[in-house]
Design a protein around this motif. Structure first.
Motif, PDB file in Angstrom:
ATOM      1  N   LEU A   1       1.025   5.690   7.406  1.00  0.00           N
ATOM      2  CA  LEU A   1       2.440   5.362   7.620  1.00  0.00           C
ATOM      3  C   LEU A   1       2.817   4.063   7.134  1.00  0.00           C
ATOM      4  CD1 LEU A   1       3.282   7.185  11.181  1.00  0.00           C
ATOM      5  CD2 LEU A   1       3.769   7.983   8.890  1.00  0.00           C
ATOM      6  N   ARG A   2       1.597   3.181   7.550  1.00  0.00           N
ATOM      7  CA  ARG A   2       1.788   1.728   7.107  1.00  0.00           C
ATOM      8  C   ARG A   2       1.635   1.662   5.365  1.00  0.00           C
ATOM      9  NH1 ARG A   2      -2.407  -0.145   9.562  1.00  0.00           N
ATOM     10  NH2 ARG A   2      -1.428  -0.750  11.330  1.00  0.00           N
ATOM     11  N   ALA A   3       0.737   2.533   4.927  1.00  0.00           N
ATOM     12  CA  ALA A   3       0.724   2.462   3.443  1.00  0.00           C
ATOM     13  C   ALA A   3       1.799   2.764   2.910  1.00  0.00           C
ATOM     14  CB  ALA A   3      -0.416   3.269   3.064  1.00  0.00           C
ATOM     15  N   ALA A   4       2.422   3.826   3.336  1.00  0.00           N
ATOM     16  CA  ALA A   4       3.747   4.359   2.993  1.00  0.00           C
ATOM     17  C   ALA A   4       4.688   3.193   2.975  1.00  0.00           C
ATOM     18  CB  ALA A   4       4.254   5.727   3.547  1.00  0.00           C
TER      19      ALA A   4
ATOM     20  N   ALA B   1       4.289   0.499   0.609  1.00  0.00           N
ATOM     21  CA  ALA B   1       4.690   0.747  -0.839  1.00  0.00           C
ATOM     22  C   ALA B   1       6.020   0.904  -1.252  1.00  0.00           C
ATOM     23  CB  ALA B   1       4.021   2.529  -1.251  1.00  0.00           C
ATOM     24  N   GLN B   2       6.868   1.368  -0.285  1.00  0.00           N
ATOM     25  CA  GLN B   2       8.314   1.073  -0.331  1.00  0.00           C
ATOM     26  C   GLN B   2       8.688  -0.165  -0.529  1.00  0.00           C
ATOM     27  OE1 GLN B   2       9.870   3.484   3.094  1.00  0.00           O
ATOM     28  NE2 GLN B   2       9.342   5.311   2.280  1.00  0.00           N
ATOM     29  N   ALA B   3       8.235  -0.961   0.362  1.00  0.00           N
ATOM     30  CA  ALA B   3       8.560  -2.272   0.337  1.00  0.00           C
ATOM     31  C   ALA B   3       8.115  -3.077  -1.050  1.00  0.00           C
ATOM     32  CB  ALA B   3       7.837  -3.199   1.649  1.00  0.00           C
ATOM     33  N   LYS B   4       7.151  -2.704  -1.455  1.00  0.00           N
ATOM     34  CA  LYS B   4       6.555  -3.109  -2.827  1.00  0.00           C
ATOM     35  C   LYS B   4       7.658  -2.815  -3.910  1.00  0.00           C
ATOM     36  CE  LYS B   4       2.423  -3.232  -5.932  1.00  0.00           C
ATOM     37  NZ  LYS B   4       1.103  -2.945  -6.037  1.00  0.00           N
TER      38      LYS B   4
END
Length: 233
Positions: free
Chosen positions: A197-200, A203-206
């Motif tokens: 969930l943190r990676a997702a 990725a959205q923030a990036k």
């Protein structure tokens, strides 16, 4: 005083995720679940797929109450009618005729997902015989080709509370070594879910940051070209 949870918390949470605009926190609070469980349902990351249970039809929520929650993310849903607690009496569980054909599917699900549960516990929960359980386990059941593992809660063979209580009781009866291994496994699963969930989110923030940078660069380039055009004129 803490209000009671729905009769089928996971199935109710699944329905609320799919059919309302309530926040994960509101759904988790009403259903008595952890917010990560609700997020996993929304992202289809759960190992078990729950058939949604409509709390409106069950009388546990009203449309007005859901609307209040949707309009105010900080609003805590209030149960309209608490589920009736059915007291069990001694003796075999009675299962309606329409549900009896589902018993093998429910047994297969428990054997696959909770191997620590004893045959006696399954027999008491589902209302079946140990011979039937053994036949499904070793695949010698006469109808094994048509048996599909399905959650006994969604089949209506037992309640989520009864299933959770059985699993918890079975866990207590295991050795300390097995319990420690379970804690490590559950911790690893939870850590993996949190990390996913943190990676997702990262990725959205990036992606949002890169889009903003590209828009800024495009605006700067357009302004530069406009200035150069004015200078030539």
């Amino acid at each position: 005083m803490t209000q009671p949870t729905p009769l089928m918390p996971h199935a109710t949470a699944s329905w609320l995720v799919d059919n309302t605009a309530l926040t994960f926190e509101q759904i988790a609070d009403f259903c008595g679940l952890h917010i990560l469980e609700v997020q996993a349902m929304a992202d289809d990351l759960t190992s078990a797929k729950y058939m949604g249970r409509d709390p409106l039809r069950a009388g546990e929520l009203t449309a007005t109450e859901i609307e209040r929650g949707q309009n105010d993310p900080n609003y805590r849903l209030k149960m309209f009618k608490a589920p009736v607690t059915v007291s069990r009496t001694k003796g075999p569980r009675y299962t309606p005729v329409s549900k009896r054909q589902d018993k093998p599917d429910g047994i297969a699900w428990i054997l696959r997902n909770h191997p620590e549960v004893s045959d006696a516990q399954i027999s008491k929960l589902i209302g079946t015989t140990r011979t039937t359980i053994a036949a499904i386990r070793d695949r010698s059941h006469w109808n094994i080709g048509n048996i599909t593992a399905k959650d006994p809660v969604t089949l209506g063979l037992c309640s989520q509370r009864e299933l959770d209580a059985m699993v918890a009781k079975a866990a207590k009866g295991r050795s300390a070594e097995d319990d420690e291994a379970d804690v490590q496994r559950l911790g690893s699963d939870r850590d993996a879910l949190i990390e996913e969930l943190r990676a997702a989110r990262e990725a959205q923030a990036k992606a949002a940051s890169e889009a903003a940078q590209e828009a800024e660069a495009a605006a700067w380039l357009a302004a530069k070209r406009a200035a150069e055009a004015e200078g030539r004129e």
